[in-house]
Design a protein around this motif. Structure first.
Motif, PDB file in Angstrom:
ATOM      1  N   PRO A 173      72.531  12.890 -28.767  1.00 33.90           N
ATOM      2  CA  PRO A 173      73.152  13.841 -29.689  1.00 33.90           C
ATOM      3  C   PRO A 173      72.120  14.609 -30.508  1.00 33.90           C
ATOM      4  O   PRO A 173      71.126  14.049 -30.960  1.00 33.90           O
ATOM      5  N   ASN A 174      72.381  15.900 -30.673  1.00 33.73           N
ATOM      6  CA  ASN A 174      71.632  16.735 -31.598  1.00 33.73           C
ATOM      7  C   ASN A 174      72.496  16.815 -32.844  1.00 33.73           C
ATOM      8  O   ASN A 174      73.581  17.387 -32.814  1.00 33.73           O
ATOM      9  N   VAL A 175      72.015  16.243 -33.940  1.00 30.88           N
ATOM     10  CA  VAL A 175      72.822  16.194 -35.149  1.00 30.88           C
ATOM     11  C   VAL A 175      72.492  17.328 -36.121  1.00 30.88           C
ATOM     12  O   VAL A 175      72.910  17.293 -37.273  1.00 30.88           O
ATOM     13  N   HIS A 176      71.770  18.333 -35.653  1.00 28.52           N
ATOM     14  CA  HIS A 176      71.484  19.502 -36.497  1.00 28.52           C
ATOM     15  C   HIS A 176      72.800  20.231 -36.755  1.00 28.52           C
ATOM     16  O   HIS A 176      73.545  20.519 -35.816  1.00 28.52           O
ATOM     17  N   PRO A 177      73.117  20.545 -38.006  1.00 26.55           N
ATOM     18  CA  PRO A 177      74.423  21.157 -38.308  1.00 26.55           C
ATOM     19  C   PRO A 177      74.634  22.526 -37.670  1.00 26.55           C
ATOM     20  O   PRO A 177      75.775  22.922 -37.432  1.00 26.55           O
ATOM     21  N   ASP A 178      73.560  23.252 -37.372  1.00 23.99           N
ATOM     22  CA  ASP A 178      73.697  24.579 -36.775  1.00 23.99           C
ATOM     23  C   ASP A 178      73.727  24.557 -35.248  1.00 23.99           C
ATOM     24  O   ASP A 178      74.040  25.563 -34.621  1.00 23.99           O
ATOM     25  N   SER A 179      73.385  23.435 -34.646  1.00 27.96           N
ATOM     26  CA  SER A 179      73.317  23.339 -33.181  1.00 27.96           C
ATOM     27  C   SER A 179      73.854  22.003 -32.698  1.00 27.96           C
ATOM     28  O   SER A 179      73.161  21.257 -32.006  1.00 27.96           O
ATOM     29  N   PRO A 180      75.085  21.666 -33.049  1.00 35.83           N
ATOM     30  CA  PRO A 180      75.611  20.370 -32.615  1.00 35.83           C
ATOM     31  C   PRO A 180      75.757  20.321 -31.102  1.00 35.83           C
ATOM     32  O   PRO A 180      75.868  21.349 -30.438  1.00 35.83           O
ATOM     33  N   GLY A 181      75.730  19.151 -30.585  1.00 32.77           N
ATOM     34  CA  GLY A 181      75.864  18.953 -29.140  1.00 32.77           C
ATOM     35  C   GLY A 181      74.865  17.911 -28.667  1.00 32.77           C
ATOM     36  O   GLY A 181      74.642  16.906 -29.341  1.00 32.77           O
ATOM     37  N   TYR A 182      74.263  18.187 -27.515  1.00 35.88           N
ATOM     38  CA  TYR A 182      73.339  17.234 -26.921  1.00 35.88           C
ATOM     39  C   TYR A 182      72.043  17.919 -26.523  1.00 35.88           C
ATOM     40  O   TYR A 182      71.993  19.120 -26.293  1.00 35.88           O
ATOM     41  N   VAL A 183      70.997  17.114 -26.452  1.00 33.34           N
ATOM     42  CA  VAL A 183      69.706  17.533 -25.926  1.00 33.34           C
ATOM     43  C   VAL A 183      69.362  16.550 -24.814  1.00 33.34           C
ATOM     44  O   VAL A 183      69.529  15.337 -24.968  1.00 33.34           O
ATOM     45  N   TRP A 184      68.917  17.077 -23.681  1.00 30.52           N
ATOM     46  CA  TRP A 184      68.437  16.214 -22.599  1.00 30.52           C
ATOM     47  C   TRP A 184      67.038  15.731 -22.955  1.00 30.52           C
ATOM     48  O   TRP A 184      66.199  16.514 -23.408  1.00 30.52           O
ATOM     49  N   VAL A 185      66.771  14.443 -22.747  1.00 27.32           N
ATOM     50  CA  VAL A 185      65.487  13.846 -23.121  1.00 27.32           C
ATOM     51  C   VAL A 185      64.999  12.955 -21.981  1.00 27.32           C
ATOM     52  O   VAL A 185      65.782  12.224 -21.370  1.00 27.32           O
ATOM     53  N   LEU A 186      63.699  13.015 -21.731  1.00 28.51           N
ATOM     54  CA  LEU A 186      63.054  12.115 -20.782  1.00 28.51           C
ATOM     55  C   LEU A 186      61.798  11.582 -21.462  1.00 28.51           C
ATOM     56  O   LEU A 186      60.885  12.347 -21.789  1.00 28.51           O
ATOM     57  N   ASP A 187      61.773  10.274 -21.728  1.00 26.87           N
ATOM     58  CA  ASP A 187      60.619   9.655 -22.367  1.00 26.87           C
ATOM     59  C   ASP A 187      59.615   9.211 -21.308  1.00 26.87           C
ATOM     60  O   ASP A 187      59.991   8.761 -20.218  1.00 26.87           O
TER      61      ASP A 187
END
Length: 183
Positions: A164-178
């Motif tokens: 989850p992207n919890v930024h109030p202006d860009s809610p949704g998801y971010v794809w991440v690969l560690d």
């Protein structure tokens, strides 16, 4: 960036002679819809090529690469490791972070006639390998529109997971690969 190769592909820095990227990517409204929002004029593509050529000065810096099929030297698209200050991202594990994260985004765009043949996955796997093993990046991200189903499937195949992207202006998801080697 340095030249990278896979079984079928060469990933290399752009040159001024790579104008076919205009036909393959930047003049196609279907490809541009999710990649860059709108098609580009020929002049804008020429300026983009100049910018990309001068953007990266060394072999060990992230940037854009032209994806070329080895068998016929056809430009298929592009891949990139783009460095951003993630002003639009707040990761769930640190929602109150004082500063914006410095992130590296894996991005890609391939011509329609070259999609569905595994080229994007093949090129991205090599770029991920390079980013993790040679640049020792701790994490890669990708911000994909949820409606862009083919691109979302590529991220899944590459092992990315959504957070989850919890930024109030860009809610949704971010794809991440560690990086499996650790941070």
């Amino acid at each position: 960036m340095k030249l990278l190769e896979t079984e079928r592909l060469t990933l290399r820095s752009f040159t001024d002679d790579d104008f076919d990227i205009h036909r393959v990517v930047f003049s196609d409204p279907v490809v541009c819809k999710y990649y860059c929002g709108r098609t580009r004029t020929e002049e804008e593509t020429r300026e983009w090529l100049i910018h990309r050529r001068w953007q990266v000065k060394g072999d060990d810096e992230p940037g854009f690469l032209c994806v070329v099929r080895k068998e016929d030297n056809q430009i298929l698209g592009l891949v990139a490791l783009q460095l951003f200050i993630g002003m639009w991202v707040r990761f769930e594990d640190d929602p109150d972070a004082f500063s914006h994260p410095l992130i590296v985004e894996l991005s890609y765009a391939f011509g329609q006639e070259f999609q569905g043949q595994g080229y994007a996955t093949e090129a991205c796997r090599e770029l991920i390998r390079y980013g993790f093993e040679e640049l020792r990046l701790p994490r890669l991200t990708n911000g994909i529109d949820p409606k862009n189903l083919p691109s979302n499937k590529i991220c899944e195949r590459l092992g990315f997971h959504k957070i989850p992207n919890v930024h109030p202006d860009s809610p949704g998801y971010v794809w991440v690969l560690d990086n499996p080697a650790g941070k």
